[in-house]
Design a protein around this motif. Structure first.
Motif, PDB file in Angstrom:
ATOM      1  N   LEU A 108       0.818  -1.214   0.000  1.00  0.00           N
ATOM      2  CA  LEU A 108       0.000   0.000   0.000  1.00  0.00           C
ATOM      3  C   LEU A 108       0.854   1.267   0.000  1.00  0.00           C
ATOM      4  O   LEU A 108       0.493   2.266  -0.629  1.00  0.00           O
ATOM      5  N   THR A 109       1.963   1.237   0.709  1.00  0.00           N
ATOM      6  CA  THR A 109       2.791   2.438   0.819  1.00  0.00           C
ATOM      7  C   THR A 109       3.708   2.636  -0.381  1.00  0.00           C
ATOM      8  O   THR A 109       4.242   3.740  -0.567  1.00  0.00           O
ATOM      9  N   HIS A 113      -0.336   2.653  -8.172  1.00  0.00           N
ATOM     10  CA  HIS A 113      -1.646   2.362  -8.762  1.00  0.00           C
ATOM     11  C   HIS A 113      -2.647   2.088  -7.645  1.00  0.00           C
ATOM     12  O   HIS A 113      -2.395   1.253  -6.777  1.00  0.00           O
ATOM     13  N   ILE A 114      -3.750   2.790  -7.641  1.00  0.00           N
ATOM     14  CA  ILE A 114      -4.792   2.560  -6.650  1.00  0.00           C
ATOM     15  C   ILE A 114      -6.035   2.045  -7.369  1.00  0.00           C
ATOM     16  O   ILE A 114      -6.637   2.754  -8.179  1.00  0.00           O
ATOM     17  N   GLY A 115      -6.346   0.812  -7.103  1.00  0.00           N
ATOM     18  CA  GLY A 115      -7.523   0.195  -7.699  1.00  0.00           C
ATOM     19  C   GLY A 115      -8.277  -0.619  -6.656  1.00  0.00           C
ATOM     20  O   GLY A 115      -8.023  -0.514  -5.452  1.00  0.00           O
ATOM     21  N   VAL A 116      -9.176  -1.453  -7.119  1.00  0.00           N
ATOM     22  CA  VAL A 116      -9.971  -2.276  -6.207  1.00  0.00           C
ATOM     23  C   VAL A 116      -9.081  -3.218  -5.408  1.00  0.00           C
ATOM     24  O   VAL A 116      -9.330  -3.472  -4.220  1.00  0.00           O
ATOM     25  N   ALA A 208      -6.151   4.680   1.557  1.00  0.00           N
ATOM     26  CA  ALA A 208      -6.296   3.931   0.306  1.00  0.00           C
ATOM     27  C   ALA A 208      -7.654   4.184  -0.333  1.00  0.00           C
ATOM     28  O   ALA A 208      -7.762   4.398  -1.546  1.00  0.00           O
ATOM     29  N   ILE A 209      -8.701   4.185   0.489  1.00  0.00           N
ATOM     30  CA  ILE A 209     -10.046   4.432  -0.042  1.00  0.00           C
ATOM     31  C   ILE A 209     -10.154   5.861  -0.569  1.00  0.00           C
ATOM     32  O   ILE A 209     -10.735   6.104  -1.638  1.00  0.00           O
TER      33      ILE A 209
END
Length: 226
Positions: A108-109, A113-116, A208-209
């Motif tokens: 996460l850190t 790319h931020i996806g589902v 993240a959300i």
């Protein structure tokens, strides 16, 4: 291998649902008046262990570390009547969950790319914290009986599902008070779990959300402009 390709493999999707499955189903098989059937606990735990192994498979050294730890945990699960084997399993299982927490937090850190999949990773991180602390509490209660006071259990160690419930109540800082830490080490662990729960939920999960929602808004706004 870049993060986008990793995300497409669905590793966090499988880990998330294996954790949900274990949390939702296993407590129905956990009985305080009898020993837990080894194959039942091994079955539910093996699903989570295999999902953790799959999540670690993106890098060779992580894969081998998790594979060795996971196999040891599964083998020791079949010897619950041997006290030393059970306690060893709890130690190794706690370390396995700790390493899985590190893997999800690291992903996460460091991801761009931020996806589902990253949402699944963030929630899995939170669930892993609750289950990991459960293993620590169970180990504490085995090493020092009566470390926790439960009004429905007059003596003996609590079951895994009892401490799972206590762990998530502590992690979310809900604090119903039906199960309370009595020993100093149990109280210290409960304090630390509350702190990590607030940190994880407030920074990792919500972050993240928030990034995912922001990205979707920008994408939708760009489409409207086009």
């Amino acid at each position: 291998m870049d993060n986008e390709k990793i995300a497409n493999r669905g590793v966090w999707f499988y880990l998330f649902f294996s954790l949900i499955f274990m949390i939702a189903i296993y407590p129905y098989f956990d009985r305080p008046d009898q020993a837990v059937s080894p194959w039942i606990f091994a079955f539910f735990n093996s699903i989570v262990v295999l999902a953790i192994i799959y999540a670690a498979s993106v890098r060779k050294y992580q894969f081998w570390v998790v594979l060795v730890l996971g196999l040891i945990v599964l083998v020791l699960h079949w010897m619950p009547s041997i006290t030393i084997a059970h306690r060893t399993m709890l130690w190794i299982q706690s370390f396995l969950y700790l390493y899985a927490i590190y893997l999800s937090a690291h992903h996460l850190t460091n991801t761009k790319h931020i996806g589902v999949e990253e949402i699944y990773a963030a929630i899995s991180l939170y669930l892993l914290l609750g289950i990991g602390w459960t293993s620590l509490y169970l180990l504490i209660d085995h090493l020092q009986p009566d470390s926790f006071h439960y009004e429905q259990v007059s003596q003996g160690v609590l079951t895994w599902s009892d401490l799972l419930y206590f762990s998530f109540i502590t992690l979310t800082t809900t604090g119903y008070g039906d199960i309370t830490p009595a020993a100093p080490v149990a109280r210290s662990m409960a304090i630390l779990e509350s702190i990590t729960g607030l940190f994880c939920l407030g920074i990792m999960v919500s972050g993240a959300i928030g990034r995912y929602v922001s990205l979707k808004v920008r994408e939708d706004f760009g489409e409207l402009e086009d």
